[in-house]
Scaffold this motif. Structure first.
Motif, mmCIF file in Angstrom:
data_model
loop_
_atom_site.group_PDB
_atom_site.id
_atom_site.type_symbol
_atom_site.label_atom_id
_atom_site.label_comp_id
_atom_site.label_asym_id
_atom_site.label_seq_id
_atom_site.Cartn_x
_atom_site.Cartn_y
_atom_site.Cartn_z
ATOM 1 N N ALA A 147 33.341 62.513 71.243
ATOM 2 C CA ALA A 147 33.170 61.300 70.444
ATOM 3 C C ALA A 147 34.328 60.351 70.727
ATOM 4 O O ALA A 147 35.493 60.763 70.724
ATOM 5 C CB ALA A 147 33.127 61.628 68.964
ATOM 6 N N VAL A 148 33.988 59.109 70.998
ATOM 7 C CA VAL A 148 34.977 58.053 71.176
ATOM 8 C C VAL A 148 34.825 57.116 69.984
ATOM 9 O O VAL A 148 33.734 56.599 69.724
ATOM 10 C CB VAL A 148 34.763 57.291 72.500
ATOM 11 N N VAL A 149 35.925 56.907 69.258
ATOM 12 C CA VAL A 149 35.876 56.164 68.001
ATOM 13 C C VAL A 149 36.823 54.976 68.070
ATOM 14 O O VAL A 149 38.001 55.134 68.423
ATOM 15 C CB VAL A 149 36.269 57.070 66.810
ATOM 16 N N SER A 150 36.306 53.798 67.765
ATOM 17 C CA SER A 150 37.150 52.610 67.646
ATOM 18 C C SER A 150 37.042 52.079 66.230
ATOM 19 O O SER A 150 36.341 52.651 65.379
ATOM 20 C CB SER A 150 36.730 51.529 68.649
ATOM 21 N N ARG A 151 37.701 50.979 65.948
ATOM 22 C CA ARG A 151 37.622 50.360 64.630
ATOM 23 C C ARG A 151 36.230 49.789 64.339
ATOM 24 O O ARG A 151 35.955 49.387 63.216
ATOM 25 C CB ARG A 151 38.684 49.262 64.498
ATOM 26 N N ARG A 152 35.370 49.761 65.330
ATOM 27 C CA ARG A 152 34.050 49.170 65.162
ATOM 28 C C ARG A 152 32.916 50.200 65.117
ATOM 29 O O ARG A 152 31.795 49.853 64.743
ATOM 30 C CB ARG A 152 33.784 48.163 66.300
#
Length: 724
Positions: free
Chosen positions: A650-655
């Motif tokens: 999983a790649v998680v950003s602020r969006r």
């Protein structure tokens, strides 16, 4: 249509490779080699070879669709067009013309792009029009206009590349994005020239390079300034050229001197000896080029970044000379022509500025309207998408799939869903079309005639090879029908050659002057480079024949402008004819890593898919080669995560959050992960990307954002490891 082979061009990238099409069973075509076209000389990538697969009724739209009780169902053309017109009238009546938005595409032909811009401004009266080409090379365009007074992707033909001494290729993976073009770089090296590739990943293109510089994403600006610093410090500037052909050098020089090599090494991660070697390789040959692509351009400081690379060319005397210069490798099929003729928020045909009174007067005269009736500049692409459902209540979308391709894509998807009304013209039921209230099935590249402009500025003619299936209409027919329903009976012809003749007049005298180009010339000359002003004497008229027919052999055109393959050899397109140095300084990306999001994400393409994948993901051969998204990460980063090859990450950003299998390689920096952006769903890379905009070009920062990685539970329900 005829059964013999029709010479035409590929529907995908900005190379616009030449190919021959022969009608085949079931209404499709067979592709064969067309060796006479100089850009690809017969070579085609897998996308070009398999392009006819999307012509099949198995994958394409075959009937208009309208939404009924929440579901898209087949409808007649009359019902679908009436529904669009009724909703446009309702929107304008209740909220005003600017509540109607228009969003176009960089794959539309020049004729369609021109008509779409005219339709928005004349029929709808709206300023709210832009297109997905804003996400392509707008930063390079802005920098080129600042420096040279004119923007054309390449100011020279591709055939010049093998003859130069060194090329710095910045942020481009041509081996996967434009494979047929790689032969020019192979020939460069065979001729004794050198190739420097700037990319945070060791791509297939970087593997071909004599020197690979791998900067941290978002630091290309500092890298270019560091190279210019060394050029000055080592006495490698071309003082005579600077004095005679440029202005503004002292300020640009001062900024470069503030970026000394050790400082640049700390910012970029590129070692000082590599910086010095790059300067040596670039400066020692008599001729050299810098070519940029999406890497340095898709940044919130993309215009300044490209400007820094242009400054490097100017300081070393490498612009406006034979076999030297700066160029931008346009991405989309008609990304160049698509913005030249009016579907960009601030431009009119001929690359005229919408806020220029003289430009408005010229185009208004061609269109037969009052200049004061033309709306002013509107929002840029992301800003337009962000306003959907608030200021903009209805949207006509043609040739784009922003649900997959736009930054902060989940937010854009919600904005599309919030519209009062959405109409989409497309060849397939894309993720965006699936949200629409009305979907119109339109003709494809092999079923219609029209012009495109490739990355060299070479205007080309795509020729119709087969008849479209019954019930399919062209985008030009759609706009003609809608204009009539909305009270504009004239000015929207359905014949592309008639549209092009009007485009010639509208562009005459503009920066992108097509007035000397005709369909006949495009057939006879294998394309014509703009600017190409109108002939100094009339071309002969051979009566009633189409311009696609050969002229009589005993008649010779007189005074025909040859077109302009090479720009700036005598002067730049500025008032004084000099190129302008623009002083720029390094600044951080809009979103730097921190404790919560410690890794950088960069995005890009793979060879077997194209853009949002709306068409290529429907081709079995291409899906077999590239079946889905992935997360590319360095072994050290994978070890910290506890991820093995193929494990879901999983790649998680602020969006938002995206999940895709791990692809572990030493060919990427340990502080960076890469995801291709062709897929929707759980692995949608643009769920993560940052819509921070360049202040000049309004380009979003696709190429760098802060993320964290998370382990994903295995089938047994146990996470592989905590995040790094």
């Amino acid at each position: 249509m005829q059964n013999s082979a029709t010479p035409t061009h590929c529907p995908y990238c900005a190379l616009q490779c030449g190919m021959n099409l022969t009608p085949a069973p079931e209404g499709t075509v067979e592709v064969s080699e067309r060796a006479d076209f100089p850009v690809n000389r017969g070579a085609l990538c897998g996308k070009g070879r398999t392009a006819p697969a999307v012509l099949s009724s198995r994958v394409r739209l075959t009937s208009p669709l309208v939404r009924s009780e929440g579901t898209l169902v087949p409808a007649s053309w009359e019902e679908a067009l009436d529904r669009i017109a009724e909703n446009v009238v309702r929107t304008r009546t209740e909220h005003g013309p600017d509540a109607c938005g228009v969003f176009g595409g960089g794959g539309l032909t020049n004729e369609k792009a021109y008509t779409l811009g005219k339709f928005a401004r004349v029929v709808l009266g709206t300023s709210q029009i832009d297109y997905n080409g804003r996400f392509c090379m707008s930063s390079a365009a802005a920098a080129g206009i600042k420096a040279f007074g004119l923007d054309r992707g390449l100011p020279f033909p591709l055939e010049d590349i093998p003859k130069t001494g060194c090329v710095i290729l910045v942020g481009s993976n041509l081996a996967e994005t434009m494979p047929p073009s790689l032969r020019f770089f192979h020939e460069l090296r065979e001729n004794g020239g050198t190739l420097i590739v700037v990319d945070p990943r060791r791509t297939k293109t970087a593997e071909q390079a004599d020197l690979h510089l791998a900067p941290r994403p978002g630091t290309d600006l500092a890298l270019a300034l560091g190279l210019l610093h060394l050029v000055v410090a080592e006495g490698r500037t071309d003082e005579e050229y600077i004095r005679e052909r440029t202005t503004g050098w002292e300020d640009a020089r001062a900024e470069a001197l503030a970026h000394w090599p050790e400082y640049v090494e700390r910012i970029t991660g590129v070692a000082v000896p590599e910086l010095r070697e790059a300067v040596r390789m670039f400066c020692e040959p008599e001729n050299a080029m810098v070519l940029t692509a999406r890497g340095p351009e898709q940044q919130s400081k993309g215009t300044d970044t490209v400007g820094a690379w242009i400054n490097l060319c100017l300081a070393t005397g490498r612009a406006g000379r034979p076999l030297s210069g700066y160029g931008c490798l346009t991405g989309q099929g008609n990304g160049q022509g698509g913005r030249e003729h009016g579907q960009k928020a601030d431009q009119l045909p001929g690359y005229r500025k919408l806020d220029d009174p003289a430009a408005r007067a010229h185009v208004a005269e061609v269109w037969g309207v009052d200049p004061d009736s033309l709306p002013g500049p509107g929002r840029s692409a992301y800003e337009l998408l962000d306003a959907l459902g608030t200021d903009i209540k209805s949207l006509l979308l043609m040739g784009s799939n922003p649900v997959v391709s736009a930054p902060r894509a989940a937010h854009v998807e919600e904005r599309l869903k919030s519209l009062d009304f959405l109409a989409v013209c497309d060849v397939v039921l894309s993720e965006t079309a699936a949200l629409a209230d009305v979907v119109l099935p339109v003709t494809q590249w092999a079923e219609e005639t029209g012009t495109t402009t490739n990355l060299e500025g070479r205007v080309l003619l795509r020729r119709q090879a087969i008849t479209p299936p019954e019930g399919i209409r062209s985008d030009l027919e759609v706009m003609h029908e809608l204009a009539g329903r909305l009270g504009v009976e004239k000015g929207f012809p359905t014949d592309p050659e008639e549209v092009f003749e009007e485009l010639r007049r509208a562009s005459a005298g503009g920066v992108a002057d097509y007035s000397g180009i005709t369909y006949r010339r495009l057939v006879e000359e294998n394309g014509v480079f703009w600017p190409c002003p109108a002939a100094t004497a009339e071309e002969p008229d051979d009566g009633e024949d189409s311009a696609l027919d050969a002229p009589p052999e005993d008649v010779e055109p007189l005074g025909v402008h040859p077109g302009t393959p090479r720009l700036f050899l005598d002067r730049f397109a500025t008032p004084d004819g000099r190129a302008r140095f623009v002083p720029v300084a390094h600044r951080a990306t809009a979103e730097e890593p921190d404790d919560a999001y410690p890794v950088l994400l960069t995005t890009g393409r793979v060879v077997a898919q194209y853009q949002s994948g709306a068409q290529t993901r429907r081709v079995d051969e291409l899906n077999a080669a590239a079946p889905g998204p992935f997360v590319e990460l360095h072994p050290r980063l994978a070890a910290r995560l506890g991820a093995a090859e193929g494990d879901p990450v999983a790649v998680v950003s602020r969006r938002g959050r995206a999940v895709a299998p791990a692809r572990i390689t030493t060919g990427i920096r340990p502080d960076t992960v890469f995801m291709p952006f062709h897929w929707a769903g759980e692995g949608r890379a643009n769920t993560l990307t940052n819509p921070a905009l360049d202040p000049t070009s309004r380009m979003p920062e696709f190429k760098s954002c802060a993320v964290r990685l998370e382990a994903v539970a295995t089938p047994g329900g146990v996470p592989s490891s905590p995040r790094p």
